[in-house]
Design a protein around this motif. Structure first.
Motif, PDB file in Angstrom:
ATOM      1  N   LEU A   1       0.818  -1.214   0.000  1.00 18.09           N
ATOM      2  CA  LEU A   1       0.000   0.000   0.000  1.00 18.09           C
ATOM      3  C   LEU A   1       0.850   1.260   0.000  1.00 18.09           C
ATOM      4  CD1 LEU A   1      -2.946  -0.786   2.442  1.00 18.09           C
ATOM      5  CD2 LEU A   1      -2.997  -0.685  -0.046  1.00 18.09           C
ATOM      6  N   ASP A   2       1.973   1.226   0.712  1.00 17.10           N
ATOM      7  CA  ASP A   2       2.811   2.423   0.812  1.00 17.10           C
ATOM      8  C   ASP A   2       3.782   2.558  -0.358  1.00 17.10           C
ATOM      9  OD1 ASP A   2       4.075   0.110   1.721  1.00 17.10           O
ATOM     10  OD2 ASP A   2       5.536   1.242   2.889  1.00 17.10           O
ATOM     11  N   ARG A   3       3.874   1.536  -1.196  1.00 22.93           N
ATOM     12  CA  ARG A   3       4.821   1.570  -2.315  1.00 22.93           C
ATOM     13  C   ARG A   3       4.135   1.815  -3.658  1.00 22.93           C
ATOM     14  NH1 ARG A   3       6.261  -3.042   0.516  1.00 22.93           N
ATOM     15  NH2 ARG A   3       5.434  -4.387  -1.145  1.00 22.93           N
TER      16      ARG A   3
ATOM     17  N   LEU B   1      -1.230   5.862  -5.246  1.00 24.97           N
ATOM     18  CA  LEU B   1      -2.388   6.094  -4.382  1.00 24.97           C
ATOM     19  C   LEU B   1      -3.685   5.689  -5.067  1.00 24.97           C
ATOM     20  CD1 LEU B   1      -3.542   7.258  -1.738  1.00 24.97           C
ATOM     21  CD2 LEU B   1      -3.616   9.487  -2.865  1.00 24.97           C
TER      22      LEU B   1
ATOM     23  N   THR C   1       2.822  -2.753  12.309  1.00 27.74           N
ATOM     24  CA  THR C   1       2.716  -2.385  10.899  1.00 27.74           C
ATOM     25  C   THR C   1       3.408  -1.039  10.682  1.00 27.74           C
ATOM     26  OG1 THR C   1       0.609  -3.547  10.673  1.00 27.74           O
ATOM     27  CG2 THR C   1       1.113  -1.880   9.020  1.00 27.74           C
TER      28      THR C   1
ATOM     29  N   GLU D   1       4.428   2.653   9.894  1.00 34.39           N
ATOM     30  CA  GLU D   1       3.571   3.837   9.910  1.00 34.39           C
ATOM     31  C   GLU D   1       3.187   4.321   8.517  1.00 34.39           C
ATOM     32  OE1 GLU D   1       1.841   5.408  12.256  1.00 34.39           O
ATOM     33  OE2 GLU D   1       2.452   3.680  13.451  1.00 34.39           O
ATOM     34  N   PRO D   2       4.075   4.240   7.505  1.00 35.03           N
ATOM     35  CA  PRO D   2       3.637   4.654   6.158  1.00 35.03           C
ATOM     36  C   PRO D   2       2.432   3.855   5.660  1.00 35.03           C
ATOM     37  CG  PRO D   2       6.023   4.516   6.245  1.00 35.03           C
ATOM     38  CD  PRO D   2       5.522   3.946   7.535  1.00 35.03           C
ATOM     39  N   VAL D   3       2.370   2.566   6.019  1.00 35.91           N
ATOM     40  CA  VAL D   3       1.226   1.741   5.616  1.00 35.91           C
ATOM     41  C   VAL D   3      -0.034   2.188   6.353  1.00 35.91           C
ATOM     42  CG1 VAL D   3       0.287  -0.604   5.553  1.00 35.91           C
ATOM     43  CG2 VAL D   3       2.714  -0.221   5.106  1.00 35.91           C
TER      44      VAL D   3
ATOM     45  N   ARG E   1      -0.652   5.154   7.634  1.00 34.07           N
ATOM     46  CA  ARG E   1      -1.075   6.463   7.114  1.00 34.07           C
ATOM     47  C   ARG E   1      -1.790   6.313   5.778  1.00 34.07           C
ATOM     48  NH1 ARG E   1       4.052   8.211   9.089  1.00 34.07           N
ATOM     49  NH2 ARG E   1       4.928   8.059   6.973  1.00 34.07           N
ATOM     50  N   ARG E   2      -1.290   5.404   4.931  1.00 34.32           N
ATOM     51  CA  ARG E   2      -1.936   5.196   3.638  1.00 34.32           C
ATOM     52  C   ARG E   2      -3.351   4.630   3.823  1.00 34.32           C
ATOM     53  NH1 ARG E   2      -0.299   4.746  -1.701  1.00 34.32           N
ATOM     54  NH2 ARG E   2       1.033   6.495  -1.061  1.00 34.32           N
TER      55      ARG E   2
ATOM     56  N   THR F   1      -5.556   7.421   4.797  1.00 30.12           N
ATOM     57  CA  THR F   1      -5.768   8.294   3.633  1.00 30.12           C
ATOM     58  C   THR F   1      -6.799   7.686   2.684  1.00 30.12           C
ATOM     59  OG1 THR F   1      -3.507   9.146   3.762  1.00 30.12           O
ATOM     60  CG2 THR F   1      -4.659   9.404   1.665  1.00 30.12           C
TER      61      THR F   1
END
Length: 274
Positions: A19-21, A24, A49, A51-53, A55-56, A59
């Motif tokens: 998800l973070d890679r 969007l 998990t 944090e970038p994941v 946050r995504r 979002t």
């Protein structure tokens, strides 16, 4: 980590990867497709998990402008999270409304006994560790048995040491990592009176959660669908004043609003979470 189905009724899991890679809009389209296909989606992820994941995920949920996506991060180690997610998949085959099924995760968390055998507790920050245990972590060959949930406890592994177990019959799931503690964990299962031991791969997030790669994770859990269903349906249900879903507890998992008085019986939802 999505565990194999417990029985033929267990609903398959949808694993959200990268998800973070990824772009969007790609993640947004995937989550929108799941929501339209199943009606409601419960996303279960570990506190470890990245944090970038997380946050995504927030979002994507915000962009969908939907109260049909629930994000649930239980206070359990990764193997316990995987077990809980499978229990929810088992219950998804029953006649439970989406709100009740989603909030059942908070109830079932209380019946999971999760821990690990660690080669060091020097970097363990999710369970209280005494100074003596920290000092012993530097002694070569030391091993520690840690119960993270429901009552945190740390003991040094030895022939007579044990951890407080459940007061009801469970199965035990073991994920072997870089730890030679098979005999001790098997003995713990005997002392807990488990129905049997099953094995699973070590979740990728386990080393980060436990603070070391030298570990073997274990989890005592309820496996019988009829028992899980009886637990969930025996609890009083309330109705969310915002989205109108029946839930367990005082807060809706989907919209986060507080619930009202006990809900009267009504028609069950025709769609179940993914």
């Amino acid at each position: 980590m999505a565990l194999p189905a417990q029985d033929e009724r267990t609903v398959p899991a949808v694993v959200l990867t990268g998800l973070d890679r990824g772009p969007l809009d790609e993640g947004l389209a995937g989550l929108h497709r799941l929501t339209e296909q199943h009606g409601y989606v419960v996303v279960v992820c570990s506190e470890a998990t990245p944090e970038p994941v997380v946050r995504r995920l927030h979002t994507l949920r915000a962009l969908l402008e939907s109260d049909r996506v629930a994000l649930f991060r239980p206070a359990l180690p990764p193997l316990g999270v995987a077990v809980l997610a499978r229990q929810l998949r088992q219950l998804a085959s029953c006649d439970l409304s989406p709100g009740v099924l989603a909030s059942a995760g908070r109830l079932l968390t209380h019946y999971i006994h999760a821990g690990a055998v660690l080669g060091s507790v020097a970097r363990l920050d999710r369970v209280p560790v005494g100074l003596k245990a920290h000092a012993r972590s530097w002694v070569p060959g030391s091993q520690f048995a840690v119960l993270a949930h429901p009552e945190p406890h740390v003991v040094r592994v030895g022939p007579e040491t044990t951890l407080k177990g459940p007061e009801f019959g469970t199965w035990m799931l073991v994920a072997k990592g870089q730890s030679h503690s098979d005999d001790w964990i098997a003995g713990l299962g005997t002392r807990w009176g488990v129905h049997g031991l099953r094995e699973a791969p070590l979740p990728a997030e386990s080393p980060a959660w436990w603070g070391t790669g030298r570990l073997a994770e274990f989890c005592g859990y309820l496996a019988d669908l009829s028992v899980l269903y009886q637990l969930v349906t025996s609890v009083r249900q309330t109705r969310c004043h915002w989205c109108g879903l029946d839930v367990i507890g005082d807060r809706c998992v989907f919209c986060r609003a507080t619930a009202e008085a006990p809900a009267p019986p009504r028609a069950l939802e025709s769609r179940t979470p993914a």
